[in-house]
Design a protein around this motif. Structure first.
Motif, PDB file in Angstrom:
ATOM      1  N   ARG A   9     -14.557   0.400   2.844  1.00 18.05           N
ATOM      2  CA  ARG A   9     -13.030   0.034   3.012  1.00 18.05           C
ATOM      3  C   ARG A   9     -11.773   0.189   2.021  1.00 18.05           C
ATOM      4  O   ARG A   9     -11.402  -0.663   1.366  1.00 18.05           O
ATOM      5  CB  ARG A   9     -12.913  -1.975   3.116  1.00 18.05           C
ATOM      6  CG  ARG A   9     -14.050  -2.273   4.151  1.00 18.05           C
ATOM      7  CD  ARG A   9     -14.039  -3.652   4.380  1.00 18.05           C
ATOM      8  NE  ARG A   9     -14.817  -4.344   5.480  1.00 18.05           N
ATOM      9  CZ  ARG A   9     -14.753  -5.410   5.943  1.00 18.05           C
ATOM     10  NH1 ARG A   9     -13.828  -6.363   5.654  1.00 18.05           N
ATOM     11  NH2 ARG A   9     -15.741  -5.862   6.857  1.00 18.05           N
TER      12      ARG A   9
ATOM     13  N   ALA B  63      -7.185  -7.305   1.525  1.00 19.53           N
ATOM     14  CA  ALA B  63      -8.340  -7.146   1.961  1.00 19.53           C
ATOM     15  C   ALA B  63      -8.426  -5.643   2.857  1.00 19.53           C
ATOM     16  O   ALA B  63      -7.373  -5.191   3.135  1.00 19.53           O
ATOM     17  CB  ALA B  63      -8.569  -7.978   2.913  1.00 19.53           C
ATOM     18  N   GLY B  64      -9.569  -5.186   2.870  1.00 20.37           N
ATOM     19  CA  GLY B  64      -9.799  -3.932   3.506  1.00 20.37           C
ATOM     20  C   GLY B  64     -10.146  -3.788   4.996  1.00 20.37           C
ATOM     21  O   GLY B  64     -10.486  -4.816   5.573  1.00 20.37           O
TER      22      GLY B  64
ATOM     23  N   SER C 278      -9.611  -9.964  -5.058  1.00 23.34           N
ATOM     24  CA  SER C 278      -8.899  -9.339  -4.025  1.00 23.34           C
ATOM     25  C   SER C 278      -7.966  -8.150  -4.762  1.00 23.34           C
ATOM     26  O   SER C 278      -7.362  -8.607  -5.657  1.00 23.34           O
ATOM     27  CB  SER C 278      -7.784 -10.699  -3.654  1.00 23.34           C
ATOM     28  OG  SER C 278      -6.514  -9.769  -3.085  1.00 23.34           O
TER      29      SER C 278
ATOM     30  N   ARG D 273      -6.664  -0.466   2.283  1.00 26.68           N
ATOM     31  CA  ARG D 273      -6.564  -1.932   2.043  1.00 26.68           C
ATOM     32  C   ARG D 273      -4.987  -2.277   2.348  1.00 26.68           C
ATOM     33  O   ARG D 273      -4.196  -1.451   2.066  1.00 26.68           O
ATOM     34  CB  ARG D 273      -6.963  -2.493   0.697  1.00 26.68           C
ATOM     35  CG  ARG D 273      -8.374  -2.111   0.478  1.00 26.68           C
ATOM     36  CD  ARG D 273      -8.816  -2.576  -0.958  1.00 26.68           C
ATOM     37  NE  ARG D 273      -9.112  -3.847  -1.269  1.00 26.68           N
ATOM     38  CZ  ARG D 273     -10.204  -4.376  -0.795  1.00 26.68           C
ATOM     39  NH1 ARG D 273     -11.126  -3.799  -0.050  1.00 26.68           N
ATOM     40  NH2 ARG D 273     -10.068  -5.924  -0.744  1.00 26.68           N
TER      41      ARG D 273
ATOM     42  N   THR E 229      -3.441  -9.481   3.415  1.00 27.30           N
ATOM     43  CA  THR E 229      -3.960 -10.224   4.499  1.00 27.30           C
ATOM     44  C   THR E 229      -2.986 -10.917   5.309  1.00 27.30           C
ATOM     45  O   THR E 229      -1.721 -11.315   4.777  1.00 27.30           O
ATOM     46  CB  THR E 229      -5.035 -11.256   3.966  1.00 27.30           C
ATOM     47  OG1 THR E 229      -4.129 -12.088   2.949  1.00 27.30           O
ATOM     48  CG2 THR E 229      -6.204 -10.685   3.005  1.00 27.30           C
TER      49      THR E 229
ATOM     50  N   THR F 199       0.876  -1.362   0.051  1.00 24.07           N
ATOM     51  CA  THR F 199       0.092   0.052   0.097  1.00 24.07           C
ATOM     52  C   THR F 199       0.932   1.266   0.009  1.00 24.07           C
ATOM     53  O   THR F 199       0.468   2.177  -0.616  1.00 24.07           O
ATOM     54  CB  THR F 199      -0.867   0.024   1.079  1.00 24.07           C
ATOM     55  OG1 THR F 199      -1.666  -1.318   1.256  1.00 24.07           O
ATOM     56  CG2 THR F 199      -2.008   0.953   1.063  1.00 24.07           C
TER      57      THR F 199
END
Length: 613
Positions: free
Chosen positions: A272, A310-311, A200, A275, A278, A90
């Protein structure tokens, strides 16, 4: 003999010099002693000033420091929380703007938790009564609820601005990573993940055929963000002093946009948009090692499968659900009380356009200095306005004095027949609803042995209740802990004195009959006057009674010399705690607050209390 005389004469200058030297040493000692005494006196004075400051402001400053400390902790903690490996990819797209967006969001949650609590008036009244027996200092902090409410609002505005600016950079970078069509560019590759089945993905902007403006108004996060920001801007700008004083209805209606604000706040995180990788994906795909091999992700023979994202689940509701529940309960209590029948038993039109309403309500109980909120359905079904109770708890009714200064008060004045010469029948008077009473600083008046009451203009109303209660207590021969009251009233016009002068005259007669003329010392100041009035008052000044108030004590002109007043009271009551109570403008509150801190004569401690509505 001659030789011996010469020896004495020769030694005399040495003795004289020695004597002068000893004198100079003694003078130096005295000078040093004087300097030391001055230093000790100065340090003692500063220590006493610090003691007064701690007594008046110590707990408030402690609360503010704790609040700021929690804000700082949350900001740093959540800033660092988005620097971990899970959010590595991110940050590849967004950089540190990710942390700069999430840290203020956490602080926003915390301050939105607090913002409703200072305006839960029934809760504060309950808390004030509960802790009054344990700590008067702690109870006094609850009287500053609106000040804290404003500070929290400013903090919300600050973190909202940081959050918005950071997300503007984030949206721009999300868009750039979609537009940069280059398979050897990691942000582009990350943006393409999830394009096939959309199960995803990392980049919430799923197409390069859009722009940040469209995304802002077509996503939950963007749309709710715009709504929240607009509501906050309207709430804050309409809360400015000039608007609140001159256009109360604008302030009142726009302030209820907080409902829209909180609904948008709870829904803001549902999309969301932020993100991260995961936890399961991080276990098999270490971003620190695998980010260099992004071109072979998911291919046979590689140790780096394609990362899954995932958010974050929405968390704001967990912060605000408690205060929102309390506030809903608060409004239900207010609604229930507003439905109880209130009867106007008497209407009095006082000079200077001041309306007195005497009312009765079943089960109504009050303490000195409390206030109520009033609504008149025939004027407005939604508007509630605060008014200080001017009656005493010992009376069989409760009363308010209303200064006619705005549209609502003018409409009430007209509905009660203020513009008519005939007396209205009781059944023609408007229906009113009353919510309260609510506690204020003036409730503590009788907890001090020495009291200073300072009212400015219509700000004298809470002290009307106090002085009436004093009168009743002495008539009924009830013991009062308070031994001395100093009353100061600053008023800009002579007509305003008339409605309150009757009470002061009754008190003056009562105190004289009971040989308690020293109990109440009142000082009335006329701060503005016309030349014609001044000439008339000068002629009448030698009369036994004051030409303005009819009291034995003469009205003074100008403003009090507060430094002299505090010094005199401190000297007359050594070692006492003096409660200083003000209902008046901010400038006067600032001046009195400084006097309470700086005056420490004779070990006297001045405790400052101000009415807040």
């Amino acid at each position: 003999m001659v030789s011996h005389g010469l020896t004495v004469v020769t030694a005399f200058p040495d003795l004289l010099l020695c004597f002068i030297y000893q004198i100079s040493l003694f003078c130096g000692f005295l000078q040093n002693l004087s300097s030391s005494l001055h230093l000790i006196f100065y340090l003692s004075l500063q220590f006493n000033i610090m003691g007064n400051f701690a007594a008046n402001e110590g707990l408030s400053i402690f609360v503010i420091l704790v609040w700021l400390g929690i804000n700082a902790f949350l900001f740093v903690h959540f800033y660092m929380a988005f620097l971990i490996d899970r959010y590595y990819y991110t940050r590849v797209i967004l950089g540190h703007a990710l942390s700069w967006a999430r840290a203020p969001a956490a602080c926003l949650n915390f301050n939105c938790l607090l913002i409703l609590l200072p305006v839960c008036r029934n809760l504060l009244s309950f808390l004030r009564g509960s802790i009054q027996c344990c700590s008067r200092t702690a109870a006094r902090q609850l009287d500053r609820n609106l000040t804290f409410h404003k500070l929290v609002a400013y903090m919300i505005a600050l973190h909202t601005a940081i959050h918005i600016i950071a997300h503007l950079f984030n949206f721009e970078r999300f868009m750039d990573s979609q537009l940069m069509i280059n398979s050897s560019y990691l942000p582009y590759v990350l943006s393409q993940i999830g394009n096939n089945d959309n199960t995803s993905y990392l980049n919430p902007i799923r197409s390069n055929e859009t722009n940040p403006t469209i995304v802002m108004f077509t996503t939950i996060a963007g749309l709710t963000g715009v709504v929240i920001t607009l509501a906050l801007i309207l709430i804050i700008t309409s809360s400015m002093e000039v608007i609140r004083r001159s256009y109360f209805e604008v302030f009142w209606f726009t302030h209820h946009l907080f409902i829209v604000f909180f609904i948008g706040l709870v829904l803001h995180g549902v999309g969301r948009i932020v993100r991260g990788q995961t936890l399961e994906s991080v276990a098999v795909h270490n971003p620190i090692k695998c980010h260099r091999h992004f071109e072979t992700w998911g291919k046979n023979g590689t140790n780096c499968p394609e990362p899954a994202f995932a958010g974050n689940p929405p968390m704001t509701w967990k912060w605000v659900v408690g205060p929102m529940f309390l506030y809903v309960c608060e409004r239900l209590v207010r609604f229930y009380r507003s439905q109880q029948k209130v009867v106007i038993t008497k209407v009095v039109m006082h000079p200077s356009k001041t309306l007195e309403l005497q009312l009765k309500k079943k089960g109504f109980k009050m303490e000195v200095g409390q206030y109520v909120f009033m609504q008149c359905p025939s004027i407005s079904q939604l508007e509630w306005h605060p008014f200080t109770l001017t009656s005493a708890p010992e009376e069989d009714h409760f009363s308010v004095h209303i200064r006619i200064v705005g549209d609502w008060t003018q409409a009430l004045y007209t509905a009660c027949g203020g513009d008519k010469t005939v007396v209205l029948d009781a059944w023609t008077l408007p229906k009113v609803a009353v919510d309260g009473p609510f506690g204020t600083a003036s409730e503590d008046v009788f907890r001090y042995e020495v009291v200073m009451l300072v009212g400015a203009g219509i700000g004298v109303t809470p002290f009307a209740s106090v002085l009436k209660s004093v009168w009743y207590k002495h008539v009924q021969e009830n013991n009062v802990f308070t031994k001395k009251i100093y009353f100061y009233w600053l008023c800009p016009e002579t007509q305003a004195f008339e409605w309150f002068a009757d009470l002061l005259q009754s008190l003056e007669r009562q105190m004289t009959e009971k040989n308690m003329s020293d109990f109440l010392s009142y000082n009335i100041y006329l701060t503005r006057w016309k030349d014609a009035e001044a000439a008339h008052l000068r002629v009448q000044y030698e009369a036994e009674d004051d030409p303005i108030t009819g009291l034995k004590q003469k009205t003074r002109y100008g403003k009090p010399n507060w430094d002299n007043e505090f010094s005199t009271i401190a000297t007359q009551h050594p070692g006492s705690k003096v409660g200083v109570f003000l209902c008046g403008p901010t400038a006067l509150a600032t001046a009195l607050g400084k006097q309470c801190i700086s005056h420490t004569e004779s070990g006297t401690e001045f405790i400052f209390n101000k009415e807040n509505f």
